[in-house]
Design a protein around this motif. Structure first.
Motif: not given
Lengths: 114, 111
Positions: B30-31, B33, B35, B45, B48, B50, B88, B92
């Motif tokens: 889904n996306n 990210q 960190y 964070h 992000l 998409r 990192f 998802g």
């Protein structure tokens, strides 16, 4: 700013003790998570909760339980601590949704079990 | 394992240089990210992106996403000693409920 706090930065416990790790968030987030972080293994999900009194097992729930009696508080319980539970424990929260949104992390609790 | 793979595991550069970190994953997402984690602290964070986006910028950070290659990269330009940290990637899966974290890249920026 979202603030996620954890009850202790460092904790030393003995084998067999019951250990409580508490996490509190102030942004009214529905989702809360507990991870453990070990060198070379990244973050592994222990449990998460998507609402009060709701919980779901993550990848490594064995030896752990959780409690979410209030929306802002998510507790991780080690029923009988063992040396292999020595680790860094991270709590996080996020807004609800099915698209795995941004997580906001606490500072972590480094637990040593002797 | 569903865990994302990051490359390199460790990176040491001089202040002012650019740092590039890569992340590969195995499923539809889904996306994705990124960190950052300073030593002994929680994760923060950064950005992000998409699944329908290809590039995103935030300050000195540039993230790209190639869903056909199932990979992403994080570029930090004009690095500073304060950028020293572990980075990192996290993603998802479509249809999933949890975020999967990579093992991280340790960046050391020498002053």
């Amino acid at each position: 700013d979202v603030k996620v706090t954890q009850s202790s930065r460092y904790l030393v416990k003995r084998t067999g003790e019951k250990v409580f790790l508490e996490c509190v968030q102030d942004m009214d987030h529905e989702n809360m998570f507990w991870y453990r972080q070990d060198p070379g293994l990244g973050l592994r999900l222990i449990y998460f909760s998507y609402d009060v009194k709701m919980k779901e097992k993550g990848d490594i729930p064995e030896g752990y339980s959780v409690s979410r009696e209030k929306k802002e508080r998510f507790s991780l319980i080690l029923e009988s601590a063992s040396t292999n539970q020595t680790s860094m424990y991270l709590c996080a929260s996020s807004i609800p949704g099915t698209r795995q949104e941004t997580q906001y992390f606490g500072p972590g609790t480094r637990l040593l079990v002797l | 394992s569903q865990q994302g793979e990051e490359d390199p595991q460790a990176l040491s550069i001089q202040e002012g240089e650019n740092a590039t970190m890569n992340c590969s994953y195995k499923t539809s997402i889904n996306n994705l990210q990124w960190y950052r984690q300073n030593s002994g602290r929680g994760l923060v964070h950064l950005i992000l992106i998409r699944s329908n986006e290809r590039e995103k910028h935030s300050g000195r950070l540039r993230v790209t996403l190639d869903t056909s290659k199932k990979s992403s990269s994080l570029l930090i330009t004009a690095s500073r000693a304060a950028d020293t940290a572990s980075y990192f990637c996290a993603y998802g899966n479509t249809g999933g409920f949890k975020t999967i974290f990579g093992a991280g890249t340790r960046l050391f920026v020498k002053a």
